[in-house]
Write a protein that holds these residues in place. Structure first.
Motif, PDB file in Angstrom:
ATOM      1  N   MET A 151       0.833  -1.201   0.000  1.00  0.00           N
ATOM      2  CA  MET A 151       0.000   0.000   0.000  1.00  0.00           C
ATOM      3  C   MET A 151       0.871   1.257   0.000  1.00  0.00           C
ATOM      4  O   MET A 151       0.579   2.239  -0.701  1.00  0.00           O
ATOM      5  N   ARG A 152       1.922   1.243   0.782  1.00  0.00           N
ATOM      6  CA  ARG A 152       2.785   2.423   0.878  1.00  0.00           C
ATOM      7  C   ARG A 152       3.552   2.656  -0.423  1.00  0.00           C
ATOM      8  O   ARG A 152       3.715   3.804  -0.865  1.00  0.00           O
ATOM      9  N   LEU A 153       4.018   1.586  -1.056  1.00  0.00           N
ATOM     10  CA  LEU A 153       4.725   1.745  -2.326  1.00  0.00           C
ATOM     11  C   LEU A 153       3.789   2.237  -3.424  1.00  0.00           C
ATOM     12  O   LEU A 153       4.192   3.053  -4.267  1.00  0.00           O
ATOM     13  N   ILE A 154       2.564   1.747  -3.446  1.00  0.00           N
ATOM     14  CA  ILE A 154       1.596   2.228  -4.446  1.00  0.00           C
ATOM     15  C   ILE A 154       1.394   3.729  -4.276  1.00  0.00           C
ATOM     16  O   ILE A 154       1.402   4.493  -5.251  1.00  0.00           O
ATOM     17  N   ARG A 155       1.226   4.161  -3.044  1.00  0.00           N
ATOM     18  CA  ARG A 155       1.030   5.604  -2.798  1.00  0.00           C
ATOM     19  C   ARG A 155       2.296   6.396  -3.134  1.00  0.00           C
ATOM     20  O   ARG A 155       2.217   7.509  -3.667  1.00  0.00           O
ATOM     21  N   ALA A 156       3.451   5.828  -2.840  1.00  0.00           N
ATOM     22  CA  ALA A 156       4.699   6.517  -3.146  1.00  0.00           C
ATOM     23  C   ALA A 156       4.871   6.733  -4.642  1.00  0.00           C
ATOM     24  O   ALA A 156       5.503   7.702  -5.071  1.00  0.00           O
ATOM     25  N   ARG A 157       4.307   5.841  -5.441  1.00  0.00           N
ATOM     26  CA  ARG A 157       4.460   5.921  -6.897  1.00  0.00           C
ATOM     27  C   ARG A 157       3.188   6.395  -7.588  1.00  0.00           C
ATOM     28  O   ARG A 157       2.999   6.188  -8.785  1.00  0.00           O
ATOM     29  N   ALA A 158       2.324   7.053  -6.835  1.00  0.00           N
ATOM     30  CA  ALA A 158       1.037   7.483  -7.382  1.00  0.00           C
ATOM     31  C   ALA A 158       1.201   8.358  -8.613  1.00  0.00           C
ATOM     32  O   ALA A 158       0.477   8.205  -9.605  1.00  0.00           O
ATOM     33  N   GLY A 159       2.148   9.284  -8.574  1.00  0.00           N
ATOM     34  CA  GLY A 159       2.343  10.155  -9.729  1.00  0.00           C
ATOM     35  C   GLY A 159       2.741   9.386 -10.968  1.00  0.00           C
ATOM     36  O   GLY A 159       2.290   9.705 -12.085  1.00  0.00           O
ATOM     37  N   HIS A 160       3.546   8.365 -10.806  1.00  0.00           N
ATOM     38  CA  HIS A 160       3.996   7.549 -11.933  1.00  0.00           C
ATOM     39  C   HIS A 160       2.827   6.823 -12.594  1.00  0.00           C
ATOM     40  O   HIS A 160       2.805   6.652 -13.818  1.00  0.00           O
ATOM     41  N   TYR A 161       1.843   6.399 -11.782  1.00  0.00           N
ATOM     42  CA  TYR A 161       0.731   5.613 -12.308  1.00  0.00           C
ATOM     43  C   TYR A 161      -0.529   6.434 -12.578  1.00  0.00           C
ATOM     44  O   TYR A 161      -1.546   5.873 -13.006  1.00  0.00           O
ATOM     45  N   GLY A 162      -0.487   7.730 -12.329  1.00  0.00           N
ATOM     46  CA  GLY A 162      -1.652   8.563 -12.599  1.00  0.00           C
ATOM     47  C   GLY A 162      -2.809   8.295 -11.661  1.00  0.00           C
ATOM     48  O   GLY A 162      -3.978   8.365 -12.062  1.00  0.00           O
ATOM     49  N   ILE A 163      -2.495   7.985 -10.405  1.00  0.00           N
ATOM     50  CA  ILE A 163      -3.541   7.767  -9.409  1.00  0.00           C
ATOM     51  C   ILE A 163      -3.381   8.775  -8.276  1.00  0.00           C
ATOM     52  O   ILE A 163      -2.322   9.370  -8.088  1.00  0.00           O
ATOM     53  N   GLU A 164      -4.445   8.969  -7.536  1.00  0.00           N
ATOM     54  CA  GLU A 164      -4.411   9.852  -6.387  1.00  0.00           C
ATOM     55  C   GLU A 164      -4.044   9.029  -5.155  1.00  0.00           C
ATOM     56  O   GLU A 164      -4.655   7.983  -4.910  1.00  0.00           O
ATOM     57  N   PRO A 165      -3.074   9.475  -4.366  1.00  0.00           N
ATOM     58  CA  PRO A 165      -2.604   8.652  -3.251  1.00  0.00           C
ATOM     59  C   PRO A 165      -3.693   8.236  -2.284  1.00  0.00           C
ATOM     60  O   PRO A 165      -3.617   7.144  -1.706  1.00  0.00           O
ATOM     61  N   ALA A 166      -4.705   9.077  -2.098  1.00  0.00           N
ATOM     62  CA  ALA A 166      -5.768   8.722  -1.157  1.00  0.00           C
ATOM     63  C   ALA A 166      -6.677   7.636  -1.702  1.00  0.00           C
ATOM     64  O   ALA A 166      -7.338   6.926  -0.935  1.00  0.00           O
ATOM     65  N   ARG A 167      -6.733   7.489  -3.025  1.00  0.00           N
ATOM     66  CA  ARG A 167      -7.719   6.610  -3.646  1.00  0.00           C
ATOM     67  C   ARG A 167      -7.113   5.236  -3.977  1.00  0.00           C
ATOM     68  O   ARG A 167      -7.045   4.813  -5.120  1.00  0.00           O
ATOM     69  N   VAL A 168      -6.687   4.551  -2.930  1.00  0.00           N
ATOM     70  CA  VAL A 168      -6.133   3.202  -3.077  1.00  0.00           C
ATOM     71  C   VAL A 168      -6.927   2.277  -2.171  1.00  0.00           C
ATOM     72  O   VAL A 168      -6.979   2.478  -0.960  1.00  0.00           O
ATOM     73  N   GLY A 169      -7.579   1.289  -2.741  1.00  0.00           N
ATOM     74  CA  GLY A 169      -8.358   0.321  -1.989  1.00  0.00           C
ATOM     75  C   GLY A 169      -7.707  -1.039  -2.007  1.00  0.00           C
ATOM     76  O   GLY A 169      -6.656  -1.252  -2.636  1.00  0.00           O
ATOM     77  N   ALA A 170      -8.327  -1.983  -1.299  1.00  0.00           N
ATOM     78  CA  ALA A 170      -7.801  -3.347  -1.215  1.00  0.00           C
ATOM     79  C   ALA A 170      -8.921  -4.349  -1.438  1.00  0.00           C
ATOM     80  O   ALA A 170     -10.071  -4.108  -1.065  1.00  0.00           O
ATOM     81  N   MET A 171      -8.553  -5.476  -2.044  1.00  0.00           N
ATOM     82  CA  MET A 171      -9.475  -6.578  -2.282  1.00  0.00           C
ATOM     83  C   MET A 171      -8.712  -7.869  -2.065  1.00  0.00           C
ATOM     84  O   MET A 171      -7.518  -7.951  -2.366  1.00  0.00           O
ATOM     85  N   GLY A 172      -9.385  -8.888  -1.538  1.00  0.00           N
ATOM     86  CA  GLY A 172      -8.723 -10.173  -1.360  1.00  0.00           C
ATOM     87  C   GLY A 172      -9.719 -11.299  -1.366  1.00  0.00           C
ATOM     88  O   GLY A 172     -10.911 -11.101  -1.094  1.00  0.00           O
ATOM     89  N   PHE A 173      -9.239 -12.504  -1.661  1.00  0.00           N
ATOM     90  CA  PHE A 173     -10.081 -13.675  -1.833  1.00  0.00           C
ATOM     91  C   PHE A 173      -9.628 -14.796  -0.914  1.00  0.00           C
ATOM     92  O   PHE A 173      -8.442 -15.124  -0.856  1.00  0.00           O
ATOM     93  N   SER A 174     -10.573 -15.387  -0.179  1.00  0.00           N
ATOM     94  CA  SER A 174     -10.282 -16.533   0.673  1.00  0.00           C
ATOM     95  C   SER A 174      -9.173 -16.172   1.665  1.00  0.00           C
ATOM     96  O   SER A 174      -9.315 -15.227   2.434  1.00  0.00           O
ATOM     97  N   ALA A 175      -8.031 -16.883   1.665  1.00  0.00           N
ATOM     98  CA  ALA A 175      -6.946 -16.481   2.556  1.00  0.00           C
ATOM     99  C   ALA A 175      -6.427 -15.093   2.196  1.00  0.00           C
ATOM    100  O   ALA A 175      -6.007 -14.329   3.077  1.00  0.00           O
ATOM    101  N   GLY A 176      -6.455 -14.744   0.921  1.00  0.00           N
ATOM    102  CA  GLY A 176      -6.133 -13.373   0.523  1.00  0.00           C
ATOM    103  C   GLY A 176      -7.152 -12.384   1.063  1.00  0.00           C
ATOM    104  O   GLY A 176      -6.837 -11.208   1.262  1.00  0.00           O
ATOM    105  N   GLY A 177      -8.387 -12.866   1.294  1.00  0.00           N
ATOM    106  CA  GLY A 177      -9.387 -12.037   1.968  1.00  0.00           C
ATOM    107  C   GLY A 177      -9.003 -11.770   3.410  1.00  0.00           C
ATOM    108  O   GLY A 177      -9.320 -10.709   3.960  1.00  0.00           O
ATOM    109  N   HIS A 178      -8.329 -12.754   4.039  1.00  0.00           N
ATOM    110  CA  HIS A 178      -7.809 -12.513   5.385  1.00  0.00           C
ATOM    111  C   HIS A 178      -6.709 -11.457   5.344  1.00  0.00           C
ATOM    112  O   HIS A 178      -6.657 -10.565   6.209  1.00  0.00           O
ATOM    113  N   VAL A 179      -5.829 -11.526   4.335  1.00  0.00           N
ATOM    114  CA  VAL A 179      -4.809 -10.488   4.172  1.00  0.00           C
ATOM    115  C   VAL A 179      -5.472  -9.122   4.051  1.00  0.00           C
ATOM    116  O   VAL A 179      -5.066  -8.142   4.698  1.00  0.00           O
TER     117      VAL A 179
END
Length: 325
Positions: A151-179
């Motif tokens: 999450m922190r690296l995505i926000r650190a590179r927000a400008g590179h990817y054309g995203i807003e640092p605040a607008r980062v969500g998470a999704m996970g499935f099964s055990a990844g849902g626990h993550v």
């Protein structure tokens, strides 16, 4: 807005050479190309590397080249695989595939989601996280550490990817849902030593979507394999509570979206119901969709032709109400 500070941090935490590649299976022929852009989470070895270290191995479990189903074990270079949209909507999603904490199932709950969600405008980062049963120090927190760092690296590179640092969500499935749920409830927990400027950024997702998620670690509800691999044999009551996301919901938990099938015989749907109740008690916005049919691990491919196939559209509509999309 993408701030000057975020852009500066992005440059400090920025381009790292020799990133670890997407896993391949000898002789495989992919009908859809894999993405080639990856981001290693840690400079050098990941924290708590066992000796001898695990050896990364990828197994193709499908006999249909149109429906690959690769499972990866022995991950010593935790990393993100990037799916860029043709037209970015300014939001990003960290996606954690499942696999019972015994493997990371990269296709049906990772790359398929990356393609689907990036087609809707999200920049998607699929997480290859460390597996707790492979000898790592602080086993129960290694996947959470990888998720926080991601999450922190995505926000650190927000400008590179054309995203807003605040607008980062998470999704996970099964055990990844626990993550995902662990990240949502313990995003501020100190589970690794901070190493660079990116670690000054928050790990809290704007919103989180644990899908048919492992959540409870109490034996009455837990998925036994995930519980044992995460916590080890005979964990104390305090350890069980610390790693059951419903027990850690607070007002600081982000909005939660969940999907579960009533006929899931692998992870009981009560896992999601208990998590919903905890969110309601803490005043956290929560939406839970329970479908009569779907079983476990349906992702997108297993949902086809059933009412549960609506879930990605339901998620997209829900996410927009929280500025994610």
């Amino acid at each position: 807005m993408i701030t000057r500070r975020a852009t500066l941090i992005g440059s400090l935490a920025g381009a790292v050479t020799a990133q670890t590649l997407v896993p391949r299976v000898t002789g495989e022929t992919m009908l859809l190309p894999d993405p080639t852009e990856t981001i290693d989470l840690w400079p050098g070895d990941a924290p708590g590397l066992p000796s001898p270290p695990p050896q990364e191995r990828t197994v193709e479990r499908s006999i249909d080249p149109r429906r690959p189903d690769r499972a990866v074990t022995g991950i010593t270079r935790p990393r993100l695989v990037v799916f860029r949209p043709a037209r970015a909507n300014g939001s990003a999603l960290l996606v954690a595939p499942g696999g019972g904490y015994a493997r990371v199932v990269v296709d049906k709950e990772g790359f398929e989601m990356g393609r689907l969600l990036s087609a809707r405008g999200w920049t998607v980062f699929v997480l290859f996280y460390r597996l707790p049963g492979e000898g790592w120090a602080d086993r129960a927190d290694v996947a959470l550490a990888d998720a926080q760092r991601a999450m922190r690296l995505i926000r650190a590179r927000a400008g590179h990817y054309g995203i807003e640092p605040a607008r980062v969500g998470a999704m996970g499935f099964s055990a990844g849902g626990h993550v995902c749920a662990d990240l949502a409830t313990r995003h501020a927990a100190s589970v690794y030593r901070l190493i660079d400027a990116a670690d000054a950024l928050p790990a809290k997702p704007l919103a989180a979507a644990p899908i048919y998620a492992v959540q409870a670690m109490d034996p009455a509800l837990a998925h036994p394999g995930s519980r044992e691999l995460l916590l080890g044999p005979n964990p104390s009551a305090d350890v069980v509570r610390a790693h059951s996301p419903a027990a850690n919901v607070t007002a600081a938990t982000p909005p939660i979206f969940m999907v579960h099938a009533e006929d899931d015989r692998t992870v009981p749907p009560a896992n999601s119901v208990v998590f919903r109740e905890a969110c309601k008690a803490a005043g956290v916005p929560v939406e839970l969709h329970l479908f009569a049919e779907g079983g476990h691990g349906f992702g997108v491919r297993g949902a086809a032709g059933k009412p549960v196939a609506l879930w990605p559209a339901l998620f997209a509509a829900w996410a927009k109400t929280y500025g994610l999309g």
